[in-house]
Design a protein around this motif. Structure first.
Motif, PDB file in Angstrom:
ATOM      1  N   THR A 197       0.829  -1.203   0.000  1.00 41.41           N
ATOM      2  CA  THR A 197       0.000   0.000   0.000  1.00 41.41           C
ATOM      3  C   THR A 197       0.865   1.256   0.000  1.00 41.41           C
ATOM      4  O   THR A 197       0.573   2.217  -0.720  1.00 41.41           O
ATOM      5  CB  THR A 197      -0.936   0.001   1.226  1.00 41.41           C
ATOM      6  OG1 THR A 197      -1.734  -1.179   1.191  1.00 41.41           O
ATOM      7  CG2 THR A 197      -1.826   1.223   1.225  1.00 41.41           C
ATOM      8  N   ALA A 198       1.930   1.260   0.790  1.00 40.71           N
ATOM      9  CA  ALA A 198       2.818   2.422   0.832  1.00 40.71           C
ATOM     10  C   ALA A 198       3.475   2.653  -0.520  1.00 40.71           C
ATOM     11  O   ALA A 198       3.527   3.789  -1.016  1.00 40.71           O
ATOM     12  CB  ALA A 198       3.877   2.238   1.912  1.00 40.71           C
ATOM     13  N   TYR A 199       3.965   1.600  -1.149  1.00 43.50           N
ATOM     14  CA  TYR A 199       4.613   1.747  -2.456  1.00 43.50           C
ATOM     15  C   TYR A 199       3.624   2.272  -3.493  1.00 43.50           C
ATOM     16  O   TYR A 199       3.924   3.216  -4.234  1.00 43.50           O
ATOM     17  CB  TYR A 199       5.200   0.418  -2.927  1.00 43.50           C
ATOM     18  CG  TYR A 199       5.755   0.503  -4.328  1.00 43.50           C
ATOM     19  CD1 TYR A 199       6.985   1.097  -4.572  1.00 43.50           C
ATOM     20  CD2 TYR A 199       5.023   0.011  -5.418  1.00 43.50           C
ATOM     21  CE1 TYR A 199       7.487   1.188  -5.857  1.00 43.50           C
ATOM     22  CE2 TYR A 199       5.533   0.112  -6.701  1.00 43.50           C
ATOM     23  CZ  TYR A 199       6.753   0.699  -6.917  1.00 43.50           C
ATOM     24  OH  TYR A 199       7.235   0.801  -8.191  1.00 43.50           O
ATOM     25  N   MET A 200       2.451   1.664  -3.547  1.00 43.90           N
ATOM     26  CA  MET A 200       1.464   2.084  -4.543  1.00 43.90           C
ATOM     27  C   MET A 200       0.973   3.510  -4.276  1.00 43.90           C
ATOM     28  O   MET A 200       0.759   4.287  -5.214  1.00 43.90           O
ATOM     29  CB  MET A 200       0.274   1.119  -4.564  1.00 43.90           C
ATOM     30  CG  MET A 200       0.633  -0.273  -5.013  1.00 43.90           C
ATOM     31  SD  MET A 200       1.279  -0.279  -6.679  1.00 43.90           S
ATOM     32  CE  MET A 200       1.651  -1.988  -6.875  1.00 43.90           C
ATOM     33  N   GLY A 201       0.801   3.869  -3.017  1.00 37.83           N
ATOM     34  CA  GLY A 201       0.355   5.219  -2.674  1.00 37.83           C
ATOM     35  C   GLY A 201       1.381   6.263  -3.051  1.00 37.83           C
ATOM     36  O   GLY A 201       1.054   7.304  -3.640  1.00 37.83           O
ATOM     37  N   ILE A 202       2.644   6.008  -2.729  1.00 36.57           N
ATOM     38  CA  ILE A 202       3.703   6.955  -3.076  1.00 36.57           C
ATOM     39  C   ILE A 202       3.842   7.070  -4.587  1.00 36.57           C
ATOM     40  O   ILE A 202       4.014   8.164  -5.129  1.00 36.57           O
ATOM     41  CB  ILE A 202       5.032   6.535  -2.419  1.00 36.57           C
ATOM     42  CG1 ILE A 202       4.932   6.719  -0.909  1.00 36.57           C
ATOM     43  CG2 ILE A 202       6.209   7.309  -2.989  1.00 36.57           C
ATOM     44  CD1 ILE A 202       6.069   6.094  -0.140  1.00 36.57           C
TER      45      ILE A 202
ATOM     46  N   ALA B 146       1.509  14.233  -9.209  1.00 37.28           N
ATOM     47  CA  ALA B 146       2.251  15.489  -9.133  1.00 37.28           C
ATOM     48  C   ALA B 146       2.982  15.773 -10.442  1.00 37.28           C
ATOM     49  O   ALA B 146       3.024  16.918 -10.903  1.00 37.28           O
ATOM     50  CB  ALA B 146       3.241  15.435  -7.976  1.00 37.28           C
ATOM     51  N   LYS B 147       3.539  14.740 -11.043  1.00 39.07           N
ATOM     52  CA  LYS B 147       4.253  14.931 -12.308  1.00 39.07           C
ATOM     53  C   LYS B 147       3.298  15.347 -13.419  1.00 39.07           C
ATOM     54  O   LYS B 147       3.601  16.238 -14.199  1.00 39.07           O
ATOM     55  CB  LYS B 147       4.997  13.662 -12.703  1.00 39.07           C
ATOM     56  CG  LYS B 147       5.806  13.847 -13.952  1.00 39.07           C
ATOM     57  CD  LYS B 147       6.583  12.630 -14.323  1.00 39.07           C
ATOM     58  CE  LYS B 147       7.342  12.910 -15.609  1.00 39.07           C
ATOM     59  NZ  LYS B 147       8.062  11.769 -16.086  1.00 39.07           N
ATOM     60  N   SER B 148       2.128  14.712 -13.481  1.00 40.39           N
ATOM     61  CA  SER B 148       1.187  15.061 -14.548  1.00 40.39           C
ATOM     62  C   SER B 148       0.647  16.476 -14.357  1.00 40.39           C
ATOM     63  O   SER B 148       0.441  17.194 -15.336  1.00 40.39           O
ATOM     64  CB  SER B 148       0.038  14.056 -14.602  1.00 40.39           C
ATOM     65  OG  SER B 148      -0.752  14.120 -13.442  1.00 40.39           O
TER      66      SER B 148
END
Length: 128
Positions: free
Chosen positions: A68-73, A80-82
């Motif tokens: 969950t942490a990996y997917m959330g980050i 943010a990039k888009s």
């Protein structure tokens, strides 16, 4: 877009793909390691139900938290990039429009009368 900017975008895109691959690989390897330790622990206990439940619960919690942490980050980073690329593209389009409009499309600067009332310089208003 200049050639240098195009090269930078291509390099940035390749770097992001590499980071995403290795990040996902690290996540999968760590989840497999947690699962292997949990399976080994259950195998060594020979039937103590309460401890087996505790080990499996801890393993499930660790795996789900890391995933969950990996997917959330990753999702926040992509968002943010888009947004940043969208704002950069919009600014570029606005700059191109102003450049294409030529000198006739000059932003008017407000002039201030004696009374302190701002008026446009091209407007025919007497400040008197």
């Amino acid at each position: 877009m200049s050639q240098d900017q195009a090269t930078a975008v291509t390099t940035d895109s390749a770097l992001e793909k590499t980071q995403a691959r290795y990040g996902l690989l690290a996540l999968i390897i760590s989840n497999l390691a947690i699962a292997a330790v949990a399976i080994f622990g259950v195998w060594q206990l020979d039937g103590d139900k309460s401890v087996i439940v505790g080990i499996l619960t801890a393993a499930f919690t660790a795996v789900s938290s890391m995933t969950t942490a990996y997917m959330g980050i990753k999702a926040v980073s992509n968002t943010a990039k888009s947004i940043a690329l969208g704002q950069q593209a919009a600014a570029s389009v606005d700059a191109d429009r102003l450049r294409a409009a030529g000198p006739a499309h000059v932003l008017r600067q407000p002039a201030v009368c004696r009374r302190g009332v701002p008026v446009l310089r091209r407007a025919r208003v007497r400040c008197g």
